[in-house]
Design a protein around this motif. Structure first.
Motif, PDB file in Angstrom:
ATOM      1  N   VAL A   1       0.836  -1.200   0.000  1.00 12.30           N
ATOM      2  CA  VAL A   1       0.000   0.000   0.000  1.00 12.30           C
ATOM      3  C   VAL A   1       0.874   1.255   0.000  1.00 12.30           C
ATOM      4  N   ASP A   2       0.463   2.226  -0.785  1.00 14.20           N
ATOM      5  CA  ASP A   2       1.145   3.516  -0.837  1.00 14.20           C
ATOM      6  C   ASP A   2       0.668   4.361   0.350  1.00 14.20           C
ATOM      7  N   ARG A   3       1.194   4.045   1.509  1.00 17.03           N
ATOM      8  CA  ARG A   3       0.751   4.705   2.743  1.00 17.03           C
ATOM      9  C   ARG A   3       1.136   6.180   2.766  1.00 17.03           C
ATOM     10  N   GLU A   4       2.210   6.526   2.085  1.00 16.29           N
ATOM     11  CA  GLU A   4       2.612   7.938   2.036  1.00 16.29           C
ATOM     12  C   GLU A   4       1.567   8.772   1.282  1.00 16.29           C
ATOM     13  N   ARG A   5       1.074   8.227   0.170  1.00 21.47           N
ATOM     14  CA  ARG A   5       0.050   8.933  -0.595  1.00 21.47           C
ATOM     15  C   ARG A   5      -1.272   8.956   0.162  1.00 21.47           C
ATOM     16  N   PHE A   6      -1.609   7.865   0.847  1.00 22.22           N
ATOM     17  CA  PHE A   6      -2.831   7.822   1.654  1.00 22.22           C
ATOM     18  C   PHE A   6      -2.771   8.877   2.765  1.00 22.22           C
ATOM     19  N   LEU A   7      -1.621   9.004   3.398  1.00 24.07           N
ATOM     20  CA  LEU A   7      -1.440  10.017   4.433  1.00 24.07           C
ATOM     21  C   LEU A   7      -1.621  11.416   3.850  1.00 24.07           C
ATOM     22  N   ALA A   8      -0.934  11.693   2.750  1.00 22.76           N
ATOM     23  CA  ALA A   8      -0.955  13.034   2.155  1.00 22.76           C
ATOM     24  C   ALA A   8      -2.308  13.393   1.547  1.00 22.76           C
ATOM     25  N   GLU A   9      -2.958  12.429   0.880  1.00 23.44           N
ATOM     26  CA  GLU A   9      -4.168  12.747   0.130  1.00 23.44           C
ATOM     27  C   GLU A   9      -5.459  12.513   0.906  1.00 23.44           C
ATOM     28  N   VAL A  10      -5.405  11.718   1.988  1.00 22.58           N
ATOM     29  CA  VAL A  10      -6.628  11.411   2.737  1.00 22.58           C
ATOM     30  C   VAL A  10      -6.509  11.791   4.214  1.00 22.58           C
ATOM     31  N   LEU A  11      -5.576  11.183   4.925  1.00 22.00           N
ATOM     32  CA  LEU A  11      -5.530  11.367   6.370  1.00 22.00           C
ATOM     33  C   LEU A  11      -5.233  12.800   6.806  1.00 22.00           C
ATOM     34  N   LEU A  12      -4.248  13.440   6.201  1.00 17.67           N
ATOM     35  CA  LEU A  12      -3.935  14.818   6.597  1.00 17.67           C
ATOM     36  C   LEU A  12      -5.069  15.786   6.278  1.00 17.67           C
ATOM     37  N   PRO A  13      -5.636  15.744   5.061  1.00 19.07           N
ATOM     38  CA  PRO A  13      -6.786  16.625   4.823  1.00 19.07           C
ATOM     39  C   PRO A  13      -7.953  16.361   5.786  1.00 19.07           C
ATOM     40  N   LEU A  14      -8.232  15.083   6.058  1.00 22.85           N
ATOM     41  CA  LEU A  14      -9.305  14.766   7.007  1.00 22.85           C
ATOM     42  C   LEU A  14      -9.029  15.363   8.382  1.00 22.85           C
ATOM     43  N   SER A  15      -7.814  15.189   8.859  1.00 22.32           N
ATOM     44  CA  SER A  15      -7.482  15.673  10.197  1.00 22.32           C
ATOM     45  C   SER A  15      -7.477  17.195  10.275  1.00 22.32           C
ATOM     46  N   ASN A  16      -7.319  17.868   9.113  1.00 30.83           N
ATOM     47  CA  ASN A  16      -7.341  19.331   9.073  1.00 30.83           C
ATOM     48  C   ASN A  16      -8.719  19.888   8.713  1.00 30.83           C
ATOM     49  N   GLY A  17      -9.711  19.009   8.607  1.00 31.62           N
ATOM     50  CA  GLY A  17     -11.060  19.441   8.276  1.00 31.62           C
ATOM     51  C   GLY A  17     -11.204  19.907   6.836  1.00 31.62           C
ATOM     52  N   GLU A  18     -10.298  19.471   5.980  1.00 32.89           N
ATOM     53  CA  GLU A  18     -10.323  19.872   4.570  1.00 32.89           C
ATOM     54  C   GLU A  18     -11.067  18.845   3.722  1.00 32.89           C
ATOM     55  N   VAL A  19     -11.448  19.262   2.542  1.00 29.20           N
ATOM     56  CA  VAL A  19     -12.059  18.352   1.575  1.00 29.20           C
ATOM     57  C   VAL A  19     -10.990  17.379   1.089  1.00 29.20           C
ATOM     58  N   VAL A  20     -11.361  16.127   0.975  1.00 28.98           N
ATOM     59  CA  VAL A  20     -10.426  15.093   0.520  1.00 28.98           C
ATOM     60  C   VAL A  20     -10.622  14.853  -0.977  1.00 28.98           C
ATOM     61  N   ASN A  21      -9.571  15.037  -1.727  1.00 29.01           N
ATOM     62  CA  ASN A  21      -9.536  14.703  -3.155  1.00 29.01           C
ATOM     63  C   ASN A  21      -8.316  13.816  -3.364  1.00 29.01           C
ATOM     64  N   TYR A  22      -8.540  12.627  -3.901  1.00 28.05           N
ATOM     65  CA  TYR A  22      -7.409  11.732  -4.100  1.00 28.05           C
ATOM     66  C   TYR A  22      -7.508  11.048  -5.449  1.00 28.05           C
ATOM     67  N   ARG A  23      -6.373  10.565  -5.900  1.00 26.42           N
ATOM     68  CA  ARG A  23      -6.282   9.848  -7.160  1.00 26.42           C
ATOM     69  C   ARG A  23      -6.368   8.352  -6.888  1.00 26.42           C
ATOM     70  N   LYS A  24      -7.196   7.668  -7.634  1.00 31.58           N
ATOM     71  CA  LYS A  24      -7.327   6.226  -7.475  1.00 31.58           C
ATOM     72  C   LYS A  24      -6.299   5.519  -8.347  1.00 31.58           C
ATOM     73  N   PHE A  25      -5.724   4.449  -7.782  1.00 26.82           N
ATOM     74  CA  PHE A  25      -4.808   3.610  -8.556  1.00 26.82           C
ATOM     75  C   PHE A  25      -5.637   2.613  -9.354  1.00 26.82           C
ATOM     76  N   HIS A  26      -5.412   2.549 -10.639  1.00 25.50           N
ATOM     77  CA  HIS A  26      -6.143   1.633 -11.516  1.00 25.50           C
ATOM     78  C   HIS A  26      -5.258   0.406 -11.756  1.00 25.50           C
ATOM     79  N   CYS A  27      -5.687  -0.716 -11.212  1.00 28.32           N
ATOM     80  CA  CYS A  27      -4.859  -1.941 -11.257  1.00 28.32           C
ATOM     81  C   CYS A  27      -4.623  -2.467 -12.662  1.00 28.32           C
ATOM     82  N   THR A  28      -5.564  -2.283 -13.557  1.00 29.59           N
ATOM     83  CA  THR A  28      -5.401  -2.800 -14.916  1.00 29.59           C
ATOM     84  C   THR A  28      -4.352  -2.018 -15.696  1.00 29.59           C
ATOM     85  N   SER A  29      -4.438  -0.681 -15.612  1.00 33.47           N
ATOM     86  CA  SER A  29      -3.497   0.150 -16.367  1.00 33.47           C
ATOM     87  C   SER A  29      -2.237   0.488 -15.559  1.00 33.47           C
TER      88      SER A  29
END
Length: 101
Positions: free
Chosen positions: A69-97
């Motif tokens: 798991v890309d935990r660094e990206r999860f932290l930066a794109e989800v956990l930190l914005p959530l903890s700061n009360g910000e809107v979460v926008n993240y890029r999904k990893f597409h397993c096929t491509s």
């Protein structure tokens, strides 16, 4: 299942709740998260969206617990914005491509 809902209701009465669901492949995590989302109108983040990109996949990384798991990206794109009360926008990893979308 009723116990889970009861505990969640108690916690939600005190404020926002962040819940992690852990389990093996095909253990019902998505089914449970879909049920919770429909009952509590909550957002669900799937760790499948945070699999490692090809350039991150090393034997050392895979040797770590949760190393696929890309935990660094999860932290930066989800956990930190959530903890700061910000809107979460993240890029999904597409397993096929094997790219971020």
């Amino acid at each position: 299942m009723q116990h889970l809902f009861s505990e969640l209701d108690k916690l939600l009465a005190q404020g926002p709740v962040k819940l992690a669901i852990e389990g093996g492949s095909a253990s019902g995590k998505t089914t449970l998260s879909d049920l919770l989302a429909s009952i509590y109108d909550c957002t669900v983040f799937h760790m499948d969206d945070f699999f490692l990109r090809p350039e991150q996949r090393t034997p050392e990384r895979y040797a770590e617990p949760g190393g696929n798991v890309d935990r660094e990206r999860f932290l930066a794109e989800v956990l930190l914005p959530l903890s700061n009360g910000e809107v979460v926008n993240y890029r999904k990893f597409h397993c096929t491509s094997m790219i971020l979308e």
